[in-house]
Design an enzyme around this catalytic site. Structure first.
Site, mmCIF file in Angstrom:
data_model
loop_
_atom_site.group_PDB
_atom_site.id
_atom_site.type_symbol
_atom_site.label_atom_id
_atom_site.label_comp_id
_atom_site.label_asym_id
_atom_site.label_seq_id
_atom_site.Cartn_x
_atom_site.Cartn_y
_atom_site.Cartn_z
ATOM 1 N N THR A 181 -12.049 -19.901 -12.751
ATOM 2 C CA THR A 181 -12.126 -21.189 -12.053
ATOM 3 C C THR A 181 -13.563 -21.609 -11.747
ATOM 4 O O THR A 181 -14.432 -20.751 -11.519
ATOM 5 C CB THR A 181 -11.331 -21.106 -10.722
ATOM 6 O OG1 THR A 181 -11.611 -22.261 -9.933
ATOM 7 C CG2 THR A 181 -11.718 -19.879 -9.906
ATOM 8 N N TYR A 232 -10.487 -17.487 -2.572
ATOM 9 C CA TYR A 232 -9.878 -17.778 -3.879
ATOM 10 C C TYR A 232 -10.911 -17.566 -4.995
ATOM 11 O O TYR A 232 -10.668 -16.825 -5.956
ATOM 12 C CB TYR A 232 -9.346 -19.214 -3.891
ATOM 13 C CG TYR A 232 -8.951 -19.677 -5.261
ATOM 14 C CD1 TYR A 232 -7.867 -19.112 -5.923
ATOM 15 C CD2 TYR A 232 -9.686 -20.678 -5.920
ATOM 16 C CE1 TYR A 232 -7.521 -19.527 -7.204
ATOM 17 C CE2 TYR A 232 -9.335 -21.097 -7.186
ATOM 18 C CZ TYR A 232 -8.259 -20.522 -7.830
ATOM 19 O OH TYR A 232 -7.928 -20.929 -9.093
#
Ligand code: UDP
Length: 332
Positions: free
Chosen positions: A120, A144
């Protein structure tokens, strides 16, 4: 390029995974999906694929790998909500980092040759410049992003020690739906802008909040590089072909188009496509939101046999809207 065995897709009942399953099947690969259906839906898995309801960290995954002659893994399963990762970091280190450690071990010990990982843009944190290249500093600003960065590190070390190669794909903002409407973003309680906006267009919500108008961007709202989920799925198929072709090479690529749209530009596109005026409510900034995330995608364009076909924002919104209407028809 193909394989004699199957590709195992983890999280294949989820949003991006289900589109990767379609792209693999359409390209002629055989597929087994594993998914524990915590956030995914079995109905989202194309019937041409096999399906096993199991968590990626389960020891039974070794049996799936052997029984289905799995030679490559595309790993989408994991937790993806940034604010939740701040509230409950250990969930992210368990579902993303620890679960992936177990999966990579199952893969390495059972002869899997190729591994593609959903990473990501959140691994970059607050970028020092845009567009962002793969070599820019990775300083995640939330658990995250850190949970995914730790997985990138594991893959690098494992590929150096075992006969497995990997592709890490750092996604920017994924949106849209299969143009044939075989799948789409079906997540309940989604938080992503385009999904929220098309929910407003179909009457699922009254308005769209605009989270911050005081960023250092052209209109003050956050700028993101929105990539169509079907282009992203095709990038995975191209990445797999590359891993098969060059089994001693691994790679890490940004997945975006190299251009950004502001929140207001996205909402203008939704108004155009729907012929409506979606109500906007100006709100404060959301914690942890960087001003601008745009990919430098020159590396993936140079290395893979991948040409983006769906970069037009109105088309992304149109496909997202068509899927949202289909969900409403199905009562989902
Ligand atoms: N955003 C917004 N309203 C919403 C959802 C998102 O203004 O209801 C903004 C958000 O602040 C960011 C951009 O839209 O600037 C994209 O956010 P999203 O949650 O879709 O993806 P992220 O970039 O956080 O992964």
């Amino acid at each position: 390029m193909t394989l004699s065995g199957k590709v195992m897709v983890t999280g294949g009942a989820g949003y991006i995974g289900s589109h990767a399953v379609l792209a693999l099947l359409d390209a002629g690969y055989r597929v087994v999906v594993i998914d524990n259906l915590v956030t995914g839906f079995e109905w989202a898995v194309d019937r041409r694929a096999d399906f096993v309801n199991i968590a990626v960290e389960d020891a039974g995954v070794r049996d799936v790998i052997r029984d289905h002659d799995v030679q490559a893994i595309m790993h989408f399963a994991g937790s993806v909500v940034v604010p939740e990762s701040v509230q409950n970091p250990l969930k992210y280190y368990r579902n993303n980092t620890a679960a992936t450690r177990a999966l990579i071990e199952s893969a390495a010990e059972n002869g899997v040759k190729h591994f593609i990982f959903s990473s990501t843009a959140a691994t970059y944190g607050n970028p020092t410049k845009v567009p962002i290249t793969e070599n820019d500093p990775q300083l995640p600003i939330n658990p995250y992003g850190m949970s995914k960065l730790m997985t990138e590190a594991m893959l690098r070390d494992v590929a150096a020690a075992h006969p497995i190669n990997y592709g890490a794909l750092r996604y920017f903002n994924v949106a849209g739906a299969d143009p044939q409407q075989r799948s789409g973003q079906s997540t309940v309680g989604a938080t992503h802008l385009i999904k929220i906006a098309v929910e407003a267009a179909t009457g699922k919500r009254a308005a769209v909040g605009v989270f911050g108008t005081d960023f250092a961007t052209r209109d003050g709202t956050g700028v993101r590089d929105y990539i169509h989920v079907s282009d992203l799925a095709d990038a995975h198929v191209a990445a797999l072909a590359k891993l098969i072709e060059a089994p001693s090479d691994s790679f890490t690529f940004n997945c975006g188009y190299g251009r950004g749209f502001s929140v207001l530009e996205v909402l203008d596109a939704v108004d155009r496509v729907t012929n409506m005026t979606i109500e906007r409510r100006i709100e404060g900034r959301r914690a942890g939101d960087p001003a601008e995330l745009v990919a430098d995608n020159s590396a993936i364009l140079a290395a893979l046999d991948w040409t983006p076909k769906r970069a037009e924002l109105d088309g992304i919104v149109r496909d997202a809207l068509a899927w949202e209407r289909k969900l409403a028809e199905l009562g989902k």
